[in-house]
Design a protein around this motif. Structure first.
Motif, short mmCIF file in Angstrom:
data_model
loop_
_atom_site.label_atom_id
_atom_site.label_comp_id
_atom_site.label_asym_id
_atom_site.label_seq_id
_atom_site.Cartn_x
_atom_site.Cartn_y
_atom_site.Cartn_z
N MET A 189 0.70 -1.15 0.12
CA MET A 189 -0.18 0.11 -0.04
C MET A 189 0.67 1.42 -0.01
N LEU A 190 1.98 1.14 0.43
CA LEU A 190 2.73 2.53 0.53
C LEU A 190 3.70 2.70 -0.47
N ASP A 191 3.40 2.10 -1.79
CA ASP A 191 4.21 2.46 -2.94
C ASP A 191 4.46 3.78 -3.00
N ALA A 192 5.69 4.17 -3.26
CA ALA A 192 6.13 5.76 -3.54
C ALA A 192 6.23 5.81 -4.80
N LEU A 193 6.08 7.05 -5.49
CA LEU A 193 6.40 7.14 -6.86
C LEU A 193 7.63 7.41 -7.01
N LEU B 114 -14.28 3.52 2.85
CA LEU B 114 -15.72 4.33 2.89
C LEU B 114 -16.70 3.59 2.74
N ALA B 115 -16.91 2.55 2.31
CA ALA B 115 -18.06 1.66 2.06
C ALA B 115 -19.09 1.57 3.14
N PRO B 116 -18.75 1.47 4.57
CA PRO B 116 -19.67 1.60 5.62
C PRO B 116 -20.26 3.07 5.67
N ALA B 117 -19.42 3.86 5.68
CA ALA B 117 -19.98 5.22 5.48
C ALA B 117 -21.11 5.69 4.76
N ARG B 118 -20.79 5.06 3.53
CA ARG B 118 -21.58 5.29 2.09
C ARG B 118 -22.87 4.49 2.39
N GLY B 119 -22.91 3.41 3.10
CA GLY B 119 -24.01 2.60 3.28
C GLY B 119 -24.97 3.47 4.14
N ASN C 69 -6.81 3.16 -4.47
CA ASN C 69 -8.33 3.50 -4.87
C ASN C 69 -9.30 2.52 -4.15
N GLU C 70 -8.95 1.02 -4.33
CA GLU C 70 -9.79 0.15 -3.86
C GLU C 70 -9.67 0.00 -2.34
N PHE C 71 -8.66 0.30 -1.69
CA PHE C 71 -8.64 0.18 -0.39
C PHE C 71 -9.45 1.51 0.41
N VAL C 72 -9.44 2.66 -0.26
CA VAL C 72 -10.15 3.70 0.17
C VAL C 72 -11.46 3.43 -0.09
N GLU C 73 -11.95 2.73 -1.12
CA GLU C 73 -13.31 2.44 -1.27
C GLU C 73 -13.80 1.51 -0.37
#
Length: 54
Positions: A1-5, A43-48, A36-40
């Protein structure tokens, strides 16, 4: 997850300019997609709850 450019060299040599050190769009997409998938996922519980309240 912490891949840096990859860092952009500041030496100013022609072979190490921003253009040659920049990531391709495909490489950037490969770095961004898991984040992006991790952020989604986070955030999924809050969106629900927001959808249920609306």
């Amino acid at each position: 997850m912490l891949d840096a450019l990859p860092p952009v060299p500041a030496s100013g040599r022609p072979d190490e300019t921003l253009g040659s050190a920049a990531m391709s769009i495909e490489d950037y997409a490969r770095v961004v997609q898991p984040r992006n998938e991790f952020v989604e996922f986070l955030l999924a519980p809050a969106r629900g709850r927001l959808a249920a309240a609306a």
